[in-house]
Design an enzyme around this catalytic site. Structure first.
Site, PDB file in Angstrom:
ATOM      1  N   ALA A 164       9.962  26.928  36.190  1.00 44.08           N
ATOM      2  CA  ALA A 164       9.139  25.673  36.612  1.00 44.08           C
ATOM      3  C   ALA A 164       8.040  25.775  37.163  1.00 44.08           C
ATOM      4  O   ALA A 164       7.067  25.383  36.418  1.00 44.08           O
ATOM      5  CB  ALA A 164       9.724  24.643  36.602  1.00 44.08           C
ATOM      6  N   CYS A 165       7.780  26.568  38.292  1.00 42.35           N
ATOM      7  CA  CYS A 165       6.505  26.166  38.942  1.00 42.35           C
ATOM      8  C   CYS A 165       6.869  27.508  40.066  1.00 42.35           C
ATOM      9  O   CYS A 165       7.792  27.668  41.174  1.00 42.35           O
ATOM     10  CB  CYS A 165       6.975  24.941  40.265  1.00 42.35           C
ATOM     11  SG  CYS A 165       5.400  24.909  41.163  1.00 42.35           S
TER      12      CYS A 165
END
Length: 284
Positions: A114-115
């Site tokens: 996600a990040c």
């Protein structure tokens, strides 16, 4: 109901699900984006683990090494390949290695899909120190920029199947698609694309346009700075830090790119001419 877990050609997984709608409950097949952990072992450093869509793992690792300032060209690698019989473990040996490079990579720590900065001990800003602002001599056509999302969408094989993939694409000044990579992680898609350029001796990407299928974050712009990409377009919004970094390094940053419209956050003179130049700084 048994779950059928079949991995297909492009890395998607087919399984049985139940769908509820106005007509009731029905059983049907669905396709999910495949997500697996990749362990990257750089000799002399602690392993780095990242979640990714399997495929183009060498490019992913090479792009990550470039983003972290560990390597700058294909010639920096002695070995970059999967361990025999271990498709989720990739070994890297550098021709010239020092402890500073090991510490720089270890700061990457564990990153999830996600990040890319999640889990890092600190942002790796020193990798950009001493880099000059980017120069792009060609004037960009507004019509050309507006056409890029359609090209991207038509080549997103995994997204078409699953609806759950990010993509990054590289174009030349004429709008010709040079390479496209997809992944469950936005940062992974860019790393795979930059890794493709590095392993094919295409760096620096000083006359290229990169298109992102989602938003433009600080880390994605940082990766473009390291690969020397002067023009970055995003289908969605940029963050404030991304705009600050783009203006600092002379990147033309376009957001909300759609057919016939877009916003320009940095480097507007490359599109509209010098009279439309935006300020270099963004207030904190």
């Amino acid at each position: 109901m048994d779950v059928a877990r079949n991995i297909h050609e492009y890395g998607d997984i087919q399984l049985d699900i139940l769908t509820f709608d106005a007509n009731g409950i029905t059983a049907q097949e669905d396709f999910l984006a495949n997500e697996e952990a990749l362990e990257i072992r750089l000799s002399g450093a602690e392993p780095v683990i990242t979640m990714r869509t399997p495929g183009h793992d060498r490019e992913l690792a090479a792009g990550l090494m470039l983003s972290e300032g560990v390597v700058h060209s294909k010639s920096d690698f002695e070995v970059i390949d999967h361990l025999v019989g271990q498709p989720h473990v990739l070994q890297i040996v550098l021709k010239r290695f020092n402890t500073n490079k090991a510490e720089r990579l270890e700061r990457s720590s564990l990153s999830n899909s996600a990040c890319g900065v999640c889990g890092k001990k600190k942002l790796n800003l020193e990798s950009m120190q001493g880099l000059s602002p980017l120069v792009y001599s060609s004037q960009l056509s507004r019509q050309l920029l507006s056409s890029l999302p359609g090209v991207l969408h038509s080549h997103q094989k995994l997204f078409e199947q699953t609806g759950g993939l990010h993509a990054a694409a590289l174009f030349d000044p004429s709008g010709k698609l040079l390479a496209l990579r997809e992944d469950v992680g936005r940062h992974n898609a860019v790393d795979k694309l930059n890794g493709w350029a590095l392993l094919n001796d295409q760096l620096p990407l000083s006359d290229r346009i990169m298109l992102l299928s989602g938003r433009a974050s600080f880390e994605l712009i940082q990766k473009c700075v390291m690969a020397r990409v002067p023009v970055v377009c995003a289908i969605s919004a940029p963050s404030s830090y991304a705009v600050r970094l783009a203006r600092e390094f002379g990147i033309t940053l376009v957001g909300f790119l759609r057919e016939g419209r877009f916003n320009i956050y940095s480097g507007s003179e490359r599109i509209l001419g010098p009279s439309y130049a935006l300020p270099n700084k963004v207030d904190s």
